[in-house]
Design an enzyme around this catalytic site. Sequence first.
Site, short mmCIF file in Angstrom:
data_model
loop_
_atom_site.label_atom_id
_atom_site.label_comp_id
_atom_site.label_asym_id
_atom_site.label_seq_id
_atom_site.Cartn_x
_atom_site.Cartn_y
_atom_site.Cartn_z
N SER A 177 19.43 -37.33 -13.38
CA SER A 177 19.06 -36.31 -12.39
C SER A 177 20.14 -35.27 -12.10
O SER A 177 19.90 -34.33 -11.34
CB SER A 177 18.64 -36.97 -11.07
OG SER A 177 17.36 -37.54 -11.21
N LYS A 227 19.04 -31.72 -12.54
CA LYS A 227 18.37 -30.92 -11.51
C LYS A 227 19.28 -29.82 -10.97
O LYS A 227 18.79 -28.84 -10.38
CB LYS A 227 17.88 -31.82 -10.38
CG LYS A 227 16.76 -32.78 -10.78
CD LYS A 227 16.28 -33.59 -9.60
CE LYS A 227 15.10 -34.49 -9.97
NZ LYS A 227 15.49 -35.67 -10.77
N SER A 261 15.87 -36.14 -4.87
CA SER A 261 15.91 -36.13 -6.33
C SER A 261 14.51 -36.32 -6.92
O SER A 261 14.33 -37.04 -7.91
CB SER A 261 16.86 -37.21 -6.88
OG SER A 261 17.25 -36.91 -8.20
#
Length: 396
Positions: free
Chosen positions: A155, A158, A219
Amino acid sequence: MKMNQFLRLALVTCATTITIGMGLWGQTPTVNASSSSYKTVSTTAIKKTPYHKSSTKGAVYNASHTKKVANLKTYPYTTWYATAKVTLKHGSSKALYYKVKNGSGTVSGIVWHKYLKAGTSPFGLKYAKSAVALDVNTNNNVWTKNANTARPIASLSKLMTLYLVRQKISQGKGTWSSKVTTSNAGLKKLGKSNVFGGFKFNHNSYTVRQLYLAGLIESSNNAAIALGQWVAGGSTPAYNKKFIGMMNNQAKEWGLKHSSFVSASGMEQNSLAPYGYSIGASKNANYVSASDIAQISRHFVVDYNDILTDASVKSMKVDGQTLHNYNNLLPGRKYYQKSLNVDGLKTGYTDPAGYCFVGTGRKSGHDRIITVVLHDENEFTETRSLMNYVYNQNLA
């Protein structure tokens, strides 16, 4: 912690010949069982002196040398503090040991002197496969470990996705209040997943701001994908693929040489396939180096500094759903340290990537730093250690 197992030495009572493991002088002598015990000949107190392991061999034993307390190789960056010299007799041989304790006082015992080297241990991270500490002001990496090795980053991906969201808004092509279509069945299913979910799409549209917060704080994978499609100009998987091209183009524009994106969220292709969002790429995951992630993070912090305000929110509600921030270096969290002033940035985990974390903070009187640890097992303790090392050595 996955540390030491406690092992007992075999005490042989029969009068036969046995082989002792590592001998007093680094050999493997054969002795009679009747003389197999260790006896303390003398103990002399000394001024507290730092030592560290001299090789991968050796162990810490209890005072009577009947139990192994720890293997030195499992403490590669530990400084051991000696407070006494201990002479032991084993059979007809004598050997010098040091009575030692680690800095936190959690492990203590005696170590054969040949297994120790004078001086404090050099700094290092035991678990992270790659790591970087970047001075935001000078844009220099002040500490690295395998910094240019591209790895799956989960993640942390992101950060690139959300940066491009901010970029679109700053270019006047959208606002925080712009509506993002979230009616795709695959994304709704993804939001309900026990493994990959976290923010449910209960409506067919949300604002950019709502999804931005869901992607940054919680997230949320489906929020990141939906935002990527919005940046690319649509709301179908075809625009997801277009957006991933934009991620790679941005990396090239910044001169990042160890970055390859195939996912807007950081999920791997095989995990995205059931939801209709695999792009059929040859690589299963986003592969980005620690140094490149540090650069992406720096661009975000410098260009859109208010990310630090949002990234420091520990929890909040959006659409009646609680967004939880998993950064455990924030105030009130388990690994918080006041002097580091950590106020961001992003956590990540998948099985291929391991635990990943980008941290940032600014200690009083120093520059802001960004730290990255990839494929770690103790991402918060190692990040904190890295930040303290950088500041204690005045590297930033």
